[in-house]
Design a protein around this motif. Structure first.
Motif, PDB file in Angstrom:
ATOM      1  N   GLN A   1       0.824  -1.207   0.000  1.00 46.35           N
ATOM      2  CA  GLN A   1       0.000   0.000   0.000  1.00 46.35           C
ATOM      3  C   GLN A   1       0.859   1.259   0.000  1.00 46.35           C
ATOM      4  O   GLN A   1       1.930   1.301   0.608  1.00 46.35           O
ATOM      5  CB  GLN A   1      -0.922  -0.016   1.221  1.00 46.35           C
ATOM      6  CG  GLN A   1      -1.969  -1.116   1.160  1.00 46.35           C
ATOM      7  CD  GLN A   1      -2.466  -1.556   2.528  1.00 46.35           C
ATOM      8  OE1 GLN A   1      -1.958  -2.525   3.082  1.00 46.35           O
ATOM      9  NE2 GLN A   1      -3.453  -0.836   3.070  1.00 46.35           N
TER      10      GLN A   1
ATOM     11  N   THR B   1      -4.924  -6.025   1.339  1.00 49.53           N
ATOM     12  CA  THR B   1      -4.534  -4.758   1.951  1.00 49.53           C
ATOM     13  C   THR B   1      -4.782  -4.878   3.451  1.00 49.53           C
ATOM     14  O   THR B   1      -5.625  -5.658   3.895  1.00 49.53           O
ATOM     15  CB  THR B   1      -5.351  -3.583   1.392  1.00 49.53           C
ATOM     16  OG1 THR B   1      -6.754  -3.885   1.510  1.00 49.53           O
ATOM     17  CG2 THR B   1      -5.017  -3.317  -0.065  1.00 49.53           C
TER      18      THR B   1
ATOM     19  N   ALA C   1      -7.481  -0.998   4.848  1.00 47.66           N
ATOM     20  CA  ALA C   1      -7.422  -0.018   3.760  1.00 47.66           C
ATOM     21  C   ALA C   1      -8.152   1.279   4.085  1.00 47.66           C
ATOM     22  O   ALA C   1      -7.774   2.350   3.594  1.00 47.66           O
ATOM     23  CB  ALA C   1      -8.000  -0.627   2.479  1.00 47.66           C
TER      24      ALA C   1
END
Length: 206
Positions: free
Chosen positions: A12, A47, A50
């Protein structure tokens, strides 16, 4: 290649400035995505929270995969082996090998590897050492050593890729070779930054 699936963990944007060699992990990941496409291997992405930490970094070229990009799933668990990923694997009984890339080596990659190695399906787990990293580089060799001791195969992206192709007479070798040549400089930089640093740390720990 229905027997192999790639897991990309938590690459990320929020982590870009914090992770050691983040740009090299992304570069190796993109090379691996090209190889996954040539081999016809599916890819699962996660992720970490997120909503707070944002989406997968835009530099990770997931769009190029088309339908081979099975899903991007959000998690709070450190291991990628969340129920949704379990369901993906359950729907793919042909999968025997799982290849791990992403961050962090000593947290999410480690916990994913250990969870997969303990799974009743007896998966073969590969960790691509030039495609994983951590905030603190000294954590990386410790995590790789622990994963190797638990039964994971720790290797490089190029070594793994050639092992899948196996033969220069393979019908996909021409396309594969083009990727290897195209990525030669990025591969050298990633290996020097990530493997060179971690191998030195391993030696100093002896």
């Amino acid at each position: 290649m229905a027997s192999t699936i790639f897991f990309i963990c938590d690459l990320q944007t929020k982590f870009r400035d914090a992770i050691f060699g983040f740009e090299h992990v992304v570069a190796t990941t993109n090379k691996v995505l090209k190889i996954a496409k040539i081999l016809g291997c599916e890819v699962v992405v996660t992720t970490q929270k997120a909503r707070a930490l944002g989406p997968t970094d835009q530099a990770v070229d997931l769009d190029s995969l088309g339908p081979l990009h099975v899903a991007t799933l959000d998690k709070t668990l450190f291991s990628m082996l969340i129920p949704e990923v379990e369901a993906i694997l359950s729907d793919r009984p042909a999968v025997k090998s799982i290849v791990l890339l992403g961050i962090e080596s000593h947290i999410c990659i480690l916990q994913t590897a250990l969870a997969l190695l303990a799974h009743p399906a007896h998966y073969k787990v590969y960790v691509l050492a030039d495609a994983v990293s951590s905030i603190n580089p000294a954590e990386i060799p410790l995590a790789l050593t622990q994963m190797r001791a638990a039964g994971a195969i720790v290797t490089s992206s190029e070594s793994f890729a050639f092992a899948q192709i196996r033969d220069a007479n393979s019908p996909v070798f021409k396309a594969f070779s083009a990727v290897i040549k195209e990525e030669k400089e990025a591969t050298a930089k990633a290996v020097a930054a990530l493997l060179g640093r971690t191998s030195g740390l391993e030696r100093s720990a002896l």
